[in-house]
Design a protein around this motif. Structure first.
Motif, PDB file in Angstrom:
ATOM      1  N   ILE A 165       0.837  -1.202   0.000  1.00  0.00           N
ATOM      2  CA  ILE A 165       0.000   0.000   0.000  1.00  0.00           C
ATOM      3  C   ILE A 165       0.874   1.254   0.000  1.00  0.00           C
ATOM      4  CG2 ILE A 165      -1.664   1.346   1.351  1.00  0.00           C
ATOM      5  CD1 ILE A 165      -2.872  -1.330   2.263  1.00  0.00           C
ATOM      6  N   ALA A 168       2.399   1.834  -3.450  1.00  0.00           N
ATOM      7  CA  ALA A 168       1.422   2.360  -4.410  1.00  0.00           C
ATOM      8  C   ALA A 168       1.139   3.833  -4.153  1.00  0.00           C
ATOM      9  CB  ALA A 168       0.136   1.550  -4.328  1.00  0.00           C
ATOM     10  N   VAL A 175      -5.199   1.571  -4.511  1.00  0.00           N
ATOM     11  CA  VAL A 175      -5.070   0.166  -4.140  1.00  0.00           C
ATOM     12  C   VAL A 175      -6.450  -0.436  -3.931  1.00  0.00           C
ATOM     13  CG1 VAL A 175      -4.183  -1.480  -2.440  1.00  0.00           C
ATOM     14  CG2 VAL A 175      -2.847   0.565  -3.028  1.00  0.00           C
TER      15      VAL A 175
END
Length: 383
Positions: A165, A168, A175
């Motif tokens: 996470i 990203a 996500v």
């Protein structure tokens, strides 16, 4: 191979459903034992049922679902869908552009087929891995996907979950978490936070997995993304209808995490019983399982069946002879052929584990007897 296509899987499922119907009509529901972990349910009072009209139902129950859904899933807003796969499709249709990249990390391959299939529909490049060191986010990535708990209940490591996470969001990429069973398995049994609390932008769960709700999907996450995805959901008729929304609402209200904890404890007993006769039985968080490959290693006779075919035959024998329902018998095309005996279901609590282990053993003995006869195996799968 006996089962060669999605059409074959549909025919297999139709046969399994006809067996279930026959057992209910001729013996009674008490002679069926749903050990899929997907048994779900439909909890509703007469007064609630009277409100299941096209427009009255959503007005009443979708509003109530917001409160309990956010409590269950986290996030800022929830969206009920007719399937978890529908939510995955709608998210990818909304957020993923043609020729862009979608990268996916999960505890164990393969991913649910709805994810690569949805990427294919929009013309995106898709990559999945279960090796954390191999996970990366290339340029022109439009979506990062994480699976909280796989189809065979392999649960992601929390630290790796957080790191994906973070990776990203460092690149401003949303996500999506496929948390079909993980929304309960991860949080209750493994004490992990909700996906949205970990920073996921979108999380989707199946409302019939490990809870008494209907076959459907519930999405939670950032309000701006939920609103954007909701447009696509309604454009393609992917939304949950009023009866399903009501059942989701009451399924969440009646979810009892203690059942998962109890199944977590009982699995060791069943594993020990089966381990006396089988070398390839494995534990899951809520039961035990045979992978197709593990089941094939147990067979000591010559045959021409694929590993998946062996699992399908075994599942149909369990159903026809003992009323034991497993996913390979009734699953949708593309579902895992792993045979899980999930002890979190209501039916499982009514089973004596020694009796269950004997039924599994007798079904396996029958599988060994007929495996060399492909025509007989076809009859069992397709009737």
């Amino acid at each position: 191979m006996i089962v060669n296509s999605s059409l074959d899987e549909v025919k297999k499922r139709e046969n399994a459903l006809s067996i279930i119907k026959d057992i209910v009509e001729n013996k009674g529901r008490e002679f069926l034992f749903d050990l899929t972990g997907l048994s779900g349910g439909f909890i509703a009072s007469p007064s609630e049922l009277s409100l299941l009209e096209t427009y009255v139902g959503p007005a009443i129950f979708e509003d109530a679902l917001q409160e309990v859904g956010i409590e269950h899933m986290g996030g800022e807003k929830v969206l009920p869908l007719n399937r978890t796969s529908s939510g995955i499709l709608a998210t990818i249709l909304t957020l993923v552009e043609k020729d862009s990249n979608v990268v996916h990390y999960l505890a164990k391959l393969p991913a649910h087929p709805s994810i690569p299939r949805s990427c294919s529909l929009v013309g995106a490049n898709y990559f999945e891995t279960d090796v954390f060191e191999d996970f990366s986010i290339p340029e022109n990535t439009s979506l990062v996907v994480v699976t909280g708990s796989t189809m065979d209940h392999e649960v992601i490591d929390e630290d790796e979950f957080k790191k994906v996470i973070e990776m990203a969001h460092e690149k401003d990429i949303p996500v999506m978490v496929d948390d079909a069973s993980g929304a309960r398995l991860r949080t209750v049994v493994f004490n992990q936070p909700k996906a949205c609390d970990l920073g996921a932008d979108i999380a989707i769960t199946s409302t019939d997995k490990l809870m008494p709700g209907p076959r459907g999907g519930l999405m939670a996450g950032r309000k701006d993304l939920i609103d954007e995805i909701k447009v696509k959901v309604h454009q393609f008729g992917l939304e949950a209808q009023p009866p399903a929304v009501l059942a989701m609402l009451n399924g969440i209200k009646n979810f009892n995490g203690d059942n998962l904890v109890k199944s977590f404890e009982r699995k060791d007993q069943l594993f020990d019983l089966l381990n006396e006769n089988f070398s390839n039985i494995q534990k899951t968080p809520t039961g035990v399982m045979f992978t197709p490959e593990g089941l094939a290693r147990e067979i000591d006779v010559s045959h021409d069946l694929s590993d998946n075919d062996l699992a399908f035959v075994f599942a149909l024998i369990l159903l026809n002879d003992h009323g034991i329902i497993t996913i390979p018998a009734v699953g949708m095309p593309g579902a895992s052929a792993t045979i899980r005996f999930d002890l979190s279901t209501t039916d499982a609590f009514n089973l004596d584990l020694e009796d269950l282990s004997q039924k599994i053993k007798s079904s396996f003995d029958k599988l060994v007897d007929i495996a060399p006869n492909e025509d007989e195996c076809k009859k069992i799968i397709f009737s």
